[in-house]
Motif scaffolding. Structure first.
Motif, PDB file in Angstrom:
ATOM      1  N   VAL A 145       8.403  -5.958  -5.337  1.00  0.00           N
ATOM      2  CA  VAL A 145       8.791  -4.553  -5.470  1.00  0.00           C
ATOM      3  C   VAL A 145       7.600  -3.644  -5.764  1.00  0.00           C
ATOM      4  CG1 VAL A 145      11.153  -5.073  -6.166  1.00  0.00           C
ATOM      5  CG2 VAL A 145       9.371  -4.938  -7.911  1.00  0.00           C
ATOM      6  N   ALA A 146       6.441  -4.205  -6.038  1.00  0.00           N
ATOM      7  CA  ALA A 146       5.226  -3.423  -6.271  1.00  0.00           C
ATOM      8  C   ALA A 146       4.036  -4.236  -5.786  1.00  0.00           C
ATOM      9  CB  ALA A 146       5.072  -3.067  -7.756  1.00  0.00           C
ATOM     10  N   ASP A 147       3.020  -3.562  -5.314  1.00  0.00           N
ATOM     11  CA  ASP A 147       1.840  -4.201  -4.735  1.00  0.00           C
ATOM     12  C   ASP A 147       1.033  -4.925  -5.811  1.00  0.00           C
ATOM     13  OD1 ASP A 147      -0.496  -4.874  -3.395  1.00  0.00           O
ATOM     14  OD2 ASP A 147      -0.660  -2.949  -2.358  1.00  0.00           O
ATOM     15  N   THR A 148       0.871  -6.238  -5.660  1.00  0.00           N
ATOM     16  CA  THR A 148       0.141  -7.024  -6.658  1.00  0.00           C
ATOM     17  C   THR A 148      -1.359  -6.722  -6.680  1.00  0.00           C
ATOM     18  OG1 THR A 148      -0.028  -8.863  -5.093  1.00  0.00           O
ATOM     19  CG2 THR A 148       1.791  -8.932  -6.689  1.00  0.00           C
ATOM     20  N   ASP A 149      -1.867  -5.965  -5.716  1.00  0.00           N
ATOM     21  CA  ASP A 149      -3.276  -5.562  -5.750  1.00  0.00           C
ATOM     22  C   ASP A 149      -3.542  -4.505  -6.816  1.00  0.00           C
ATOM     23  OD1 ASP A 149      -4.075  -7.272  -3.759  1.00  0.00           O
ATOM     24  OD2 ASP A 149      -4.262  -5.733  -2.207  1.00  0.00           O
ATOM     25  N   TYR A 150      -2.447  -3.907  -7.341  1.00  0.00           N
ATOM     26  CA  TYR A 150      -2.584  -2.871  -8.357  1.00  0.00           C
ATOM     27  C   TYR A 150      -1.775  -3.254  -9.591  1.00  0.00           C
ATOM     28  CZ  TYR A 150      -4.192  -0.167  -4.336  1.00  0.00           C
ATOM     29  OH  TYR A 150      -4.869   0.262  -3.220  1.00  0.00           O
ATOM     30  N   GLN A 151      -2.146  -2.716 -10.730  1.00  0.00           N
ATOM     31  CA  GLN A 151      -1.452  -3.052 -11.965  1.00  0.00           C
ATOM     32  C   GLN A 151      -0.056  -2.436 -12.019  1.00  0.00           C
ATOM     33  OE1 GLN A 151      -2.523  -0.791 -15.679  1.00  0.00           O
ATOM     34  NE2 GLN A 151      -4.411  -0.386 -14.560  1.00  0.00           N
ATOM     35  N   CYS A 152       0.802  -3.065 -12.815  1.00  0.00           N
ATOM     36  CA  CYS A 152       2.124  -2.519 -13.086  1.00  0.00           C
ATOM     37  C   CYS A 152       2.227  -2.186 -14.571  1.00  0.00           C
ATOM     38  CB  CYS A 152       3.220  -3.494 -12.650  1.00  0.00           C
ATOM     39  SG  CYS A 152       3.271  -5.027 -13.599  1.00  0.00           S
ATOM     40  N   TRP A 153       3.404  -1.713 -15.000  1.00  0.00           N
ATOM     41  CA  TRP A 153       3.588  -1.291 -16.390  1.00  0.00           C
ATOM     42  C   TRP A 153       4.712  -2.105 -17.015  1.00  0.00           C
ATOM     43  CZ3 TRP A 153       3.957   4.712 -15.277  1.00  0.00           C
ATOM     44  CH2 TRP A 153       2.729   5.146 -14.748  1.00  0.00           C
ATOM     45  N   GLY A 154       4.437  -3.344 -17.378  1.00  0.00           N
ATOM     46  CA  GLY A 154       5.508  -4.178 -17.905  1.00  0.00           C
ATOM     47  C   GLY A 154       5.233  -4.873 -19.214  1.00  0.00           C
ATOM     48  N   ALA A 155       3.968  -4.915 -19.655  1.00  0.00           N
ATOM     49  CA  ALA A 155       3.655  -5.722 -20.839  1.00  0.00           C
ATOM     50  C   ALA A 155       2.719  -5.026 -21.814  1.00  0.00           C
ATOM     51  CB  ALA A 155       3.042  -7.052 -20.403  1.00  0.00           C
ATOM     52  N   GLY A 156       2.592  -3.728 -21.715  1.00  0.00           N
ATOM     53  CA  GLY A 156       1.773  -2.993 -22.667  1.00  0.00           C
ATOM     54  C   GLY A 156       0.377  -2.671 -22.150  1.00  0.00           C
ATOM     55  N   ALA A 157      -0.291  -1.801 -22.865  1.00  0.00           N
ATOM     56  CA  ALA A 157      -1.564  -1.233 -22.400  1.00  0.00           C
ATOM     57  C   ALA A 157      -2.697  -2.248 -22.308  1.00  0.00           C
ATOM     58  CB  ALA A 157      -1.980  -0.098 -23.336  1.00  0.00           C
TER      59      ALA A 157
END
Length: 231
Positions: free
Chosen positions: A117-129
């Motif tokens: 559902v999101a490109d793994t080449d870029y970061q996502c927002w799921g586990a904190g900064a």
């Protein structure tokens, strides 16, 4: 005397080989009811990991922020769990796309599907900064049967193995290339979540009368990565 020495050396070599082979075989045999069930499913029931479905066309609103070392340079994978026994993989994805500003991950998985559902080449927002700029992240949806749970672990482990290979990250290793969200909270900070620990513990207890830990998941990832799951 030389003959006795030769026989002693030969016997020593034979015993060393025996213990090495048997020790390796023992090490490669999972001492875990969940893993044995998965291996039996693959070997005797024809189970195969789900092929990844690409839903990235729906992700155009998601930001594309590089990992801390640059685009396409993740350092490992974080395993999540939804903590919602009533949701489905499609309802979770729909919710994520509507609420991506709060959180989003790269992939969702259940017993039958693996969906990007999101490109793994870029970061996502799921586990904190702290973790977000470092890791690919996958969300396990709660499933409701023995087979579904086993197959979900197979699907998630195949995804992890594929990412380790694709990004040249080496073997699966706890708190190096494979993290639970609980690991992130305890060892990196920036979050206080403990998933998927309770989900794994309860599922393994209810359906397999055993336990299932990150070490078991890592074993499964490495078996898939090395093509040795059924050997």
């Amino acid at each position: 005397m030389k003959g006795m020495k030769f026989l002693f050396c030969l016997l020593t070599a034979i015993l060393a080989t025996f213990f090495f082979i048997n020790g390796k075989a023992k090490a490669d045999t999972p001492n875990n009811s969940v893993l044995r069930y998965i291996r039996d499913g693959v070997k005797n029931k024809g189970w195969k990991p789900a092929a990844e479905q690409n839903w990235l066309s729906k992700s155009t609103m998601l930001p594309k922020n590089n990992y801390r070392y640059s685009k396409a340079r993740p350092e490992g994978i974080v395993i999540h769990e939804t903590a919602n026994p009533r949701s489905t993989i499609t309802s979770e994805i729909t919710y994520m796309y509507k609420n991506w500003r709060t959180a989003f991950v790269h992939n969702f998985v259940d017993g039958n599907s693996l969906i990007g559902v999101a490109d793994t080449d870029y970061q996502c927002w799921g586990a904190g900064a702290i973790a977000n700029p470092r890791f690919i992240q996958i969300e396990q949806v709660e499933v409701h049967s023995k087979d579904e749970f086993a197959r979900e672990q197979l699907n998630a482990a195949k995804f992890a193995a594929d990412q380790l290979n694709h990004y040249h990250l080496g073997a699966a290793s706890q708190r190096k290339t494979i993290w639970t969200h609980d690991d992130v909270s305890k060892y990196l900070g920036g979050s206080n979540h403990t998933d998927p620990i309770n989900y794994w513990n309860n599922s393994a207890k209810d359906w397999f009368s055993g336990i299932y830990t990150i070490n078991d998941f890592i074993w499964l990832v490495n078996q898939i990565k090395n093509n040795t799951l059924t050997k």
